[in-house]
Write an enzyme that holds these catalytic residues in place. Structure first.
Site, PDB file in Angstrom:
ATOM      1  N   HIS A 165       0.803  -1.216   0.000  1.00 23.68           N
ATOM      2  CA  HIS A 165       0.000   0.000   0.000  1.00 23.68           C
ATOM      3  C   HIS A 165       0.845   1.280   0.000  1.00 23.68           C
ATOM      4  O   HIS A 165       0.702   2.141  -0.844  1.00 23.68           O
ATOM      5  CB  HIS A 165      -0.889   0.032   1.259  1.00 23.68           C
ATOM      6  CG  HIS A 165      -1.760  -1.166   1.453  1.00 23.68           C
ATOM      7  ND1 HIS A 165      -2.949  -1.370   0.764  1.00 23.68           N
ATOM      8  CD2 HIS A 165      -1.630  -2.228   2.276  1.00 23.68           C
ATOM      9  CE1 HIS A 165      -3.515  -2.498   1.166  1.00 23.68           C
ATOM     10  NE2 HIS A 165      -2.738  -3.052   2.080  1.00 23.68           N
TER      11      HIS A 165
HETATM   12  O1  RIB Z   1      -4.598   0.004   5.149  1.00 25.33           O
HETATM   13  C1  RIB Z   1      -3.218  -0.073   4.857  1.00 25.33           C
HETATM   14  C2  RIB Z   1      -2.444   0.898   5.683  1.00 25.33           C
HETATM   15  O2  RIB Z   1      -2.570   0.584   7.057  1.00 25.33           O
HETATM   16  C3  RIB Z   1      -0.928   0.863   5.401  1.00 25.33           C
HETATM   17  O3  RIB Z   1      -0.406   2.143   5.597  1.00 25.33           O
HETATM   18  C4  RIB Z   1      -0.406  -0.060   6.452  1.00 25.33           C
HETATM   19  O4  RIB Z   1       0.970   0.225   6.793  1.00 25.33           O
HETATM   20  C5  RIB Z   1      -1.286   0.287   7.608  1.00 25.33           C
HETATM   21  O5  RIB Z   1      -0.750   1.449   8.218  1.00 25.33           O
END
Ligand code: RIB
Ligand code: CA
Length: 315
Positions: free
Chosen positions: A241
């Protein structure tokens, strides 16, 4: 020769395996000039995300000022994600102990110092809850004009992941997120719409490991660990992500995007933390965000492979 001007940035995150990989990418990119790093509570409590941040910076040789965020979100109670990132918040490979001292400033004050002293507007890359960014805007509204843009990992127009409606980073601190989206500062939103497609698969783990240097092997180990959770949900790979928020700045051509008005729900039993996107302009509000919707996955993986190659020769 007129070298392409580097973008001055501040990295703000809750490492977190994908934060760590995002920082490996950012630190390898010739397009970015990392001015500071700040930790935020999210994947784990602030002590753990701070320790992880310092160990990542030591591993990748990122020696810039680093400061710790606050213990809790602006209003909401903390939520952590050990099921995804482990008890330490960055389980998996052994990491070096920090080889530098943390700044005595708070995260918000370090951000303010860097921005106020910069000759040009600074870009923020928050990849965790938006607590620090909101804190900065509340404490130093005069600095808004010196923030060029905010490239966030967070939200999702079409879905949530921690609840059906909300993505984790936004859900942890929805009030801060609302404040940031309503700030008037240009937002690039790497939400789940695009990050769920930013999949790094086991064959890619091997490509990265084969590069052979310490950072490459550590990234491959992080990917293996991070994928354990996603494998249980039949993902073909690990969604990295946070690295998409960096890719948006260093290689925007691999992304598909749409200008949209986005606001954040801060109440409701089912929709707390939902990022509501005005696809068809029904609110009459002008767009406040560039929402990322799709990614060239192969090119994204290639970007990560090229990034780890910059950390020296293999074994
Ligand atoms: O939903 C994904 C996010 O939540 C990413 O930033 C992961 O590191 C968590 O922080
Ligand atoms: Ca994160």
């Amino acid at each position: 020769m007129n070298e392409t001007k580097k973008i001055p940035v501040i990295l703000d995150g809750d490492p977190g395996h994908d934060d760590a990989i995002a920082w490996v990418l950012a630190n390898a990119s010739p397009a970015l000039d990392i001015r500071a790093v700040t930790s935020v509570c999210g994947n784990q409590i602030i002590e753990k995300t701070t320790y992880n941040a310092m160990r990542i910076m030591t591993l990748i040789g990122l020696h810039v000022p680093m400061a710790k965020g606050v213990d809790n979100p602006l209003i909401a109670n903390p939520i952590i994600a050990p099921v995804v990132h482990g008890k330490s918040g960055l389980d998996g490979p052994a990491l070096p102990e920090p080889d530098f001292e943390m700044s005595p400033l708070s995260a918000v004050e370090l951000m303010a110092k860097v921005i106020s002293e910069s000759d040009e507007p600074v870009t923020l890359i928050p990849t965790g809850p938006l607590t620090n960014v909101a804190g900065l805007l509340l404490a130093h509204p005069e600095l808004k004009e010196k923030i060029a843009r905010i490239s966030i990992m967070g939200g999702g127009i079409q879905m949530g992941n921690w609840t059906p409606a909300a993505e984790f980073n936004i859900l942890v601190d929805p009030q801060s997120a609302k404040l940031v989206f309503q700030s008037g500062i240009p937002i690039i939103m790497a939400g789940l719409d695009v990050t769920e497609k930013a999949l790094v698969c086991p064959a890619d783990f091997d490509r990265i490991r084969a590069v052979g240097n310490k950072v490459a092997v550590t990234v491959a180990d992080w990917l293996e660990f991070f994928y354990q959770f996603h494998k249980t949900m039949d993902y073909p790979g690990a969604p990295i992500h946070d690295a998409v928020a960096v890719a948006a700045l260093v290689k925007p051509e691999i992304l598909t995007m749409r200008e949209m008005y986005v606001d954040v729900e801060t109440c409701g039993d089912y929709c707390m933390g939902c990022t509501v996107g005005d696809w068809f302009g029904t609110t009459g509000h002008a767009p406040n965000a560039t929402v990322l919707l799709d990614i060239d996955r192969e090119a994204f993986v290639d970007l990560l492979v090229e990034a780890v190659k910059t950390y020296g020769e293999g074994n």
